[in-house]
Design a protein around this motif. Structure first.
Motif: not given
Lengths: 110, 115
Positions: A36, A38, A41-44, A46, A49, A87, A97-98, A100-102, B35, B42, B91, B106-108, B111
């Motif tokens: 993924y 990111q 200010s946005q979501g991850p 895809f 894969q 990620y 369920k995803l 996520f690591g660092t 999430y 994380e 999220f 995912f959505g934005p 915060r």
């Protein structure tokens, strides 16, 4: 789910190829490898894969060796807009369920 | 086609207050996920809805968090009462189908800052 290990950060310049490697030594037989992206200010989002060997789409390529204990995300000719956190996730194809690591923070310079 | 939307984009509240976050998934997506990324840490899974049912809520931190998905459409996540450690980015994601493993969109994020 298998734990993943990635470099915390990487720097590159525009036009270069960037390869980000992820280690997943405990990957299970039915696990897939997913990447993924990111932006701030946005979501991850895809990217790609794969399960084994090589997968390529319009954005990136994913290289997976035979033992599947690692994978490499390859971004060809990066631009400034590729600056983001990447990620690597590992999980079964029927798992929702995803985990996520660092992630790896890629900074592309002009 | 509209993506996943979340409201509000930002929320600043005081400790002890209540906040409700909303998520509108992509139309037709049966799966909805929450999430959150607490400051400096994380992104962590909170819970998963399949239509209006909670499929997995193993990530919910405590009973101050309540998630609902009325009629299998939009979802709300209420935090009551909010604590300082609840600050972070929340999220929402959705995916199509019920077999699992589908790409999550995912959505934005919302915060949340608790003072």
């Amino acid at each position: 789910l298998a734990k993943t290990t990635q470099p915390i950060s990487m720097d590159s310049y525009e036009g270069q190829e960037v390869n980000i490697t992820c280690s997943h030594n405990n990957i299970a037989t039915n696990d897939y490898i997913t990447w993924y992206q990111q932006f701030p200010s946005q979501g991850p989002r895809f990217i790609i894969q794969g399960y084994k060997t090589k997968v390529t789409n319009e954005v990136a390529s994913l290289f997976i060796p035979a033992d599947r204990k690692s994978s490499t995300l390859s971004l060809p000719r990066v631009s400034l807009s590729d600056t983001a956190v990447y990620y690597c996730l590992v999980g079964a194809d029927n798992t929702d369920k995803l985990i996520f690591g660092t992630g790896t923070r890629l900074q592309v310079f002009p | 086609e509209a993506g996943v939307t979340q409201f509000p984009s930002h929320s600043v509240i005081e400790k002890g207050q209540t906040v409700t976050l909303r998520c509108d998934p992509i139309s037709g997506h049966d799966n909805l996920y929450w999430y959150r990324r607490v400051m400096g840490k994380e992104i962590k899974f909170l819970l998963h809805f399949v239509k209006e049912s909670k499929q997995d809520e193993s990530g919910m931190p405590n009973n101050r968090f309540l998630a609902e998905r009325t009629g299998g459409t939009y979802s709300t996540l209420k935090v009551q009462p909010a604590e300082l450690e609840d600050s972070g980015v929340y999220f929402c994601a959705s995916s199509q189908g019920v077999d699992g493993g589908e790409t999550q969109y995912f959505g934005p994020g919302t915060r949340l800052l608790v003072l």
